[in-house]
Write a protein that holds these residues in place. Structure first.
Motif, PDB file in Angstrom:
ATOM      1  N   VAL A   1      72.343  35.876  77.419  1.00  0.00           N
ATOM      2  CA  VAL A   1      72.059  34.662  76.746  1.00  0.00           C
ATOM      3  C   VAL A   1      72.730  34.764  75.455  1.00  0.00           C
ATOM      4  O   VAL A   1      73.125  33.945  74.763  1.00  0.00           O
ATOM      5  CB  VAL A   1      70.524  34.199  76.768  1.00  0.00           C
ATOM      6  CG1 VAL A   1      70.450  33.104  75.822  1.00  0.00           C
ATOM      7  CG2 VAL A   1      70.133  34.105  78.215  1.00  0.00           C
ATOM      8  N   THR A   2      72.277  36.052  74.632  1.00  0.00           N
ATOM      9  CA  THR A   2      72.710  36.133  73.158  1.00  0.00           C
ATOM     10  C   THR A   2      74.246  36.618  73.030  1.00  0.00           C
ATOM     11  O   THR A   2      74.664  36.444  72.162  1.00  0.00           O
ATOM     12  CB  THR A   2      71.301  37.024  72.460  1.00  0.00           C
ATOM     13  OG1 THR A   2      71.637  38.358  73.016  1.00  0.00           O
ATOM     14  CG2 THR A   2      70.443  36.367  72.847  1.00  0.00           C
ATOM     15  N   ARG A   3      74.446  37.790  73.930  1.00  0.00           N
ATOM     16  CA  ARG A   3      75.648  38.549  73.839  1.00  0.00           C
ATOM     17  C   ARG A   3      75.738  39.213  72.619  1.00  0.00           C
ATOM     18  O   ARG A   3      76.769  39.573  71.941  1.00  0.00           O
ATOM     19  CB  ARG A   3      76.835  37.784  74.168  1.00  0.00           C
ATOM     20  CG  ARG A   3      76.953  37.038  75.526  1.00  0.00           C
ATOM     21  CD  ARG A   3      78.027  36.316  75.822  1.00  0.00           C
ATOM     22  NE  ARG A   3      79.352  37.092  76.127  1.00  0.00           N
ATOM     23  CZ  ARG A   3      79.721  37.463  77.160  1.00  0.00           C
ATOM     24  NH1 ARG A   3      79.285  36.909  78.417  1.00  0.00           N
ATOM     25  NH2 ARG A   3      81.061  38.014  77.196  1.00  0.00           N
ATOM     26  N   ARG A   4      74.515  39.558  71.902  1.00  0.00           N
ATOM     27  CA  ARG A   4      74.438  40.359  70.555  1.00  0.00           C
ATOM     28  C   ARG A   4      74.640  41.831  70.927  1.00  0.00           C
ATOM     29  O   ARG A   4      73.721  42.433  71.575  1.00  0.00           O
ATOM     30  CB  ARG A   4      73.075  40.133  69.960  1.00  0.00           C
ATOM     31  CG  ARG A   4      72.919  38.532  69.512  1.00  0.00           C
ATOM     32  CD  ARG A   4      71.603  38.140  69.133  1.00  0.00           C
ATOM     33  NE  ARG A   4      71.084  38.961  68.104  1.00  0.00           N
ATOM     34  CZ  ARG A   4      70.823  38.618  66.905  1.00  0.00           C
ATOM     35  NH1 ARG A   4      71.128  37.619  66.614  1.00  0.00           N
ATOM     36  NH2 ARG A   4      70.268  39.678  65.895  1.00  0.00           N
ATOM     37  N   THR A   5      75.605  42.327  70.349  1.00  0.00           N
ATOM     38  CA  THR A   5      75.875  43.732  70.699  1.00  0.00           C
ATOM     39  C   THR A   5      74.973  44.946  70.010  1.00  0.00           C
ATOM     40  O   THR A   5      74.161  44.237  68.996  1.00  0.00           O
ATOM     41  CB  THR A   5      77.245  44.349  70.078  1.00  0.00           C
ATOM     42  OG1 THR A   5      77.358  43.980  68.594  1.00  0.00           O
ATOM     43  CG2 THR A   5      78.349  43.745  70.967  1.00  0.00           C
ATOM     44  N   LEU A   6      74.658  45.927  70.577  1.00  0.00           N
ATOM     45  CA  LEU A   6      73.670  46.594  70.110  1.00  0.00           C
ATOM     46  C   LEU A   6      73.574  47.233  68.797  1.00  0.00           C
ATOM     47  O   LEU A   6      72.881  47.787  68.190  1.00  0.00           O
ATOM     48  CB  LEU A   6      73.499  48.046  71.144  1.00  0.00           C
ATOM     49  CG  LEU A   6      73.275  47.962  72.630  1.00  0.00           C
ATOM     50  CD1 LEU A   6      73.344  49.174  73.532  1.00  0.00           C
ATOM     51  CD2 LEU A   6      71.802  47.394  72.708  1.00  0.00           C
TER      52      LEU A   6
ATOM     53  N   THR B   1      72.928  29.861  79.858  1.00  0.00           N
ATOM     54  CA  THR B   1      71.481  29.792  79.581  1.00  0.00           C
ATOM     55  C   THR B   1      70.470  30.648  80.063  1.00  0.00           C
ATOM     56  O   THR B   1      70.931  31.470  80.994  1.00  0.00           O
ATOM     57  CB  THR B   1      71.265  28.441  79.950  1.00  0.00           C
ATOM     58  OG1 THR B   1      71.243  28.245  81.388  1.00  0.00           O
ATOM     59  CG2 THR B   1      72.303  27.375  79.325  1.00  0.00           C
ATOM     60  N   VAL B   2      69.348  30.591  79.398  1.00  0.00           N
ATOM     61  CA  VAL B   2      68.093  31.469  80.087  1.00  0.00           C
ATOM     62  C   VAL B   2      67.992  30.928  81.885  1.00  0.00           C
ATOM     63  O   VAL B   2      67.806  31.908  82.475  1.00  0.00           O
ATOM     64  CB  VAL B   2      66.859  31.277  79.372  1.00  0.00           C
ATOM     65  CG1 VAL B   2      65.937  32.056  79.882  1.00  0.00           C
ATOM     66  CG2 VAL B   2      67.025  31.702  77.922  1.00  0.00           C
ATOM     67  N   GLU B   3      68.208  29.745  81.989  1.00  0.00           N
ATOM     68  CA  GLU B   3      67.790  29.474  83.317  1.00  0.00           C
ATOM     69  C   GLU B   3      68.945  29.888  84.334  1.00  0.00           C
ATOM     70  O   GLU B   3      68.850  30.446  85.253  1.00  0.00           O
ATOM     71  CB  GLU B   3      67.808  27.931  83.423  1.00  0.00           C
ATOM     72  CG  GLU B   3      67.370  27.418  84.943  1.00  0.00           C
ATOM     73  CD  GLU B   3      67.294  25.926  84.804  1.00  0.00           C
ATOM     74  OE1 GLU B   3      67.362  25.408  86.163  1.00  0.00           O
ATOM     75  OE2 GLU B   3      67.241  25.248  84.020  1.00  0.00           O
TER      76      GLU B   3
ATOM     77  N   PRO C   1      65.755  33.094  72.206  1.00  0.00           N
ATOM     78  CA  PRO C   1      66.399  33.959  73.057  1.00  0.00           C
ATOM     79  C   PRO C   1      66.124  35.260  72.502  1.00  0.00           C
ATOM     80  O   PRO C   1      66.396  36.444  73.180  1.00  0.00           O
ATOM     81  CB  PRO C   1      67.737  33.381  73.499  1.00  0.00           C
ATOM     82  CG  PRO C   1      67.445  31.959  73.318  1.00  0.00           C
ATOM     83  CD  PRO C   1      66.453  31.797  72.232  1.00  0.00           C
ATOM     84  N   VAL C   2      66.517  35.464  71.038  1.00  0.00           N
ATOM     85  CA  VAL C   2      66.565  36.745  70.762  1.00  0.00           C
ATOM     86  C   VAL C   2      65.257  37.498  70.792  1.00  0.00           C
ATOM     87  O   VAL C   2      65.254  39.065  70.876  1.00  0.00           O
ATOM     88  CB  VAL C   2      66.893  36.657  69.058  1.00  0.00           C
ATOM     89  CG1 VAL C   2      66.876  38.042  68.465  1.00  0.00           C
ATOM     90  CG2 VAL C   2      68.302  35.953  68.880  1.00  0.00           C
ATOM     91  N   LYS C   3      64.163  37.142  70.958  1.00  0.00           N
ATOM     92  CA  LYS C   3      62.920  37.577  71.433  1.00  0.00           C
ATOM     93  C   LYS C   3      62.682  37.971  72.688  1.00  0.00           C
ATOM     94  O   LYS C   3      61.392  38.519  72.904  1.00  0.00           O
ATOM     95  CB  LYS C   3      61.700  36.916  70.863  1.00  0.00           C
ATOM     96  CG  LYS C   3      61.864  36.386  69.041  1.00  0.00           C
ATOM     97  CD  LYS C   3      60.555  35.537  68.796  1.00  0.00           C
ATOM     98  CE  LYS C   3      60.798  35.192  67.179  1.00  0.00           C
ATOM     99  NZ  LYS C   3      59.592  34.359  66.807  1.00  0.00           N
TER     100      LYS C   3
END
Length: 327
Positions: A240-245, A260-262, A305-307
Motif C-alpha cells: 500500500v505504501t511502497r515506502r522503502t526500508l 489499496t488496503v482492500e 496505512p503507514v501504521k
C-alpha cells in the motif's frame, strides 16, 4: 517434526492460517504426521520439484489433492536466479554489470517447456519462479504453448515472483489467466538498490500490482519466507505504501503501482486461495467457508496505512479453533 511444529506455531502468531510451500517435497510426510498427531495449525498446499512430475503422474494424483488441512499436486520450477545476485534473466544487460543479462536455469532452454506441457497434461498445477523480464516472457510463452498443446481447462498456471516485466507482458497475466504469485515485502527491500541495476524503463514494470489488477490479472500474495519475513501485515504495509526500508521513498517507490488496503488483503486471502483452487472453501468470511480468521489490534482499513506495520495479531483461529492468543 519439531521444526515443522515450531514453524506452524510461529505462523499462527503472525495470523497466518494457510501457506503454499513451494519446496515441500518429501516434507509432506512430516506435515502428514503432524496432522495425524493433531499438532498442525496451518493449512498447507505442498509443491514438489517440476522434475518429479512423472512420479506424481504414475500415482494418478492431480492438482489440489487432499483434505482442507493438507493438499498436494503442485509442481515448482525455476526459470532464473535473483536480482541481487545478477542472475535474474533480462533482455538487456544490468547497469552495474554490463557484461551480463543474467542467466536462465539450465533446463529452461532444454527440457522445461516439455516438462510443463507433460505435467499439465497429467493434471498437475505448474508454478515457475521467474524474476527477470526475459524469464517471465519465456515462461508466459511456455504456458501459452502448453495450453495450445493440452487444450482449454482451468489450470491456473502460476508465476512465482513475477518481479520485473516488460509493460507489454503485464497484461498477459489477465489475458492468459496466469496467476501472479508475488511478495510485497520485496518492494520495500529491493527499492533501496534496484535502481542501480535497472534503468527507469525496466523499473516501470517492477512489482506492477496496479497494472496486473487493472488488466484482469489475479494477485496471490505471500512472503517468500525464509528469504523475507512472513508477516502478512508488513506485506500489506509494503504493497500500500511502497515506502522503502531506508525511508528514502516516503511517497512510495514506483508509486503508480500502489494498490489499496482492500486490494492487498484480497491478494493475501481471495487471491491466494484462488491460486490453490480453494476459493470456494476459504479466503472469505462467509457462510459455508472454513472458519479461519484473525483478530487484530487495529482496523487496518481505517488507520493511516503507514501504521499498518505496527499492528499486532491478538488472536488466530483455524477451523474454528483458537491456535494463537496474545497474552
Amino acid at each position: 517434526l519439531e521444526a515443522a511444529e515450531a514453524a506452524s506455531e510461529n505462523a499462527a502468531s503472525f495470523g497466518i492460517t494457510s501457506v503454499q510451500d513451494v519446496s515441500a517435497g518429501t516434507t509432506i510426510g512430516v506435515y502428514q504426521e503432524l496432522l495425524r498427531r493433531g499438532k498442525l495449525k496451518t493449512r498447507i498446499y505442498g509443491c514438489s520439484p517440476l522434475g518429479d512430475y512423472k512420479r506424481w503422474e504414475r500415482t494418478g494424483v492431480r492438482y489440489a489433492f487432499g483434505d482442507p488441512m493438507l493438499r498436494v499436486g503442485c509442481l515448482k520450477g525455476y526459470a532464473d536466479g535473483s536480482l541481487g545476485s545478477t542472475t535474474a534473466w533480462f533482455f538487456s544487460p544490468y547497469l552495474d554489470a554490463p557484461n551480463t543479462s543474467g542467466l536462465p536455469m539450465a533446463d529452461v532452454t532444454t527440457t522445461m517447456k516439455q516438462n510443463i506441457i507433460d505435467a499439465d497434461r497429467a493434471g498437475l498445477q505448474v508454478r515457475i519462479h521467474a524474476i527477470g523480464d526475459r524469464a517471465n516472457a519465456t515462461i508466459l510463452d511456455y504456458y501459452a504453448e502448453a495450453e495450445k498443446a493440452d487444450g482449454a481447462r482451468d489450470r491456473r498456471f502460476t508465476i512465482e515472483h513475477a518481479q520485473h516485466l516488460r509493460m507489454e507482458d503485464l497484461k498477459r497475466f489477465g489475458g492468459q489467466k496466469v496467476v501472479a504469485s508475488m511478495q510485497p515485502f520485496h518492494i520495500i527491500d529491493d527499492g533501496r538498490w534496484a535502481w542501480k541495476r535497472l534503468d527507469p524503463a525496466r523499473l516501470k514494470g517492477t512489482y506492477a500490482f496496479r497494472t496486473i489488477l487493472d488488466t484482469g490479472g489475479v494477485l496471490a500474495f505471500g512472503s517468500d519466507s525464509p528469504v523475507a519475513p512472513w508477516d502478512p501485515l508488513y506485506g500489506v504495509y509494503a504493497a500500500v505504501t511502497r515506502r522503502t526500508l531506508d525511508d528514502k521513498n516516503p511517497g512510495g517507490w514506483i508509486p503508480d503501482q500502489k494498490i489499496t488496503v482492500e486490494e492487498t488483503v484480497r491478494g493475501y486471502t481471495v487471491g491466494s486461495s484462488f491460486a490453490e483452487f480453494q476459493e470456494k472453501e476459504k479466503g472469505l468470511l462467509d457462510v459455508g467457508y472454513l472458519a479461519d480468521f484473525v483478530i487484530l489490534s487495529d482496523d487496518i482499513f481505517k488507520i493511516d496505512p503507514v501504521k499498518i506495520r505496527d499492528v499486532t495479531v491478538l488472536k488466530t483461529v483455524v477451523d474454528g479453533k483458537i491456535v494463537f492468543e496474545r497474552k
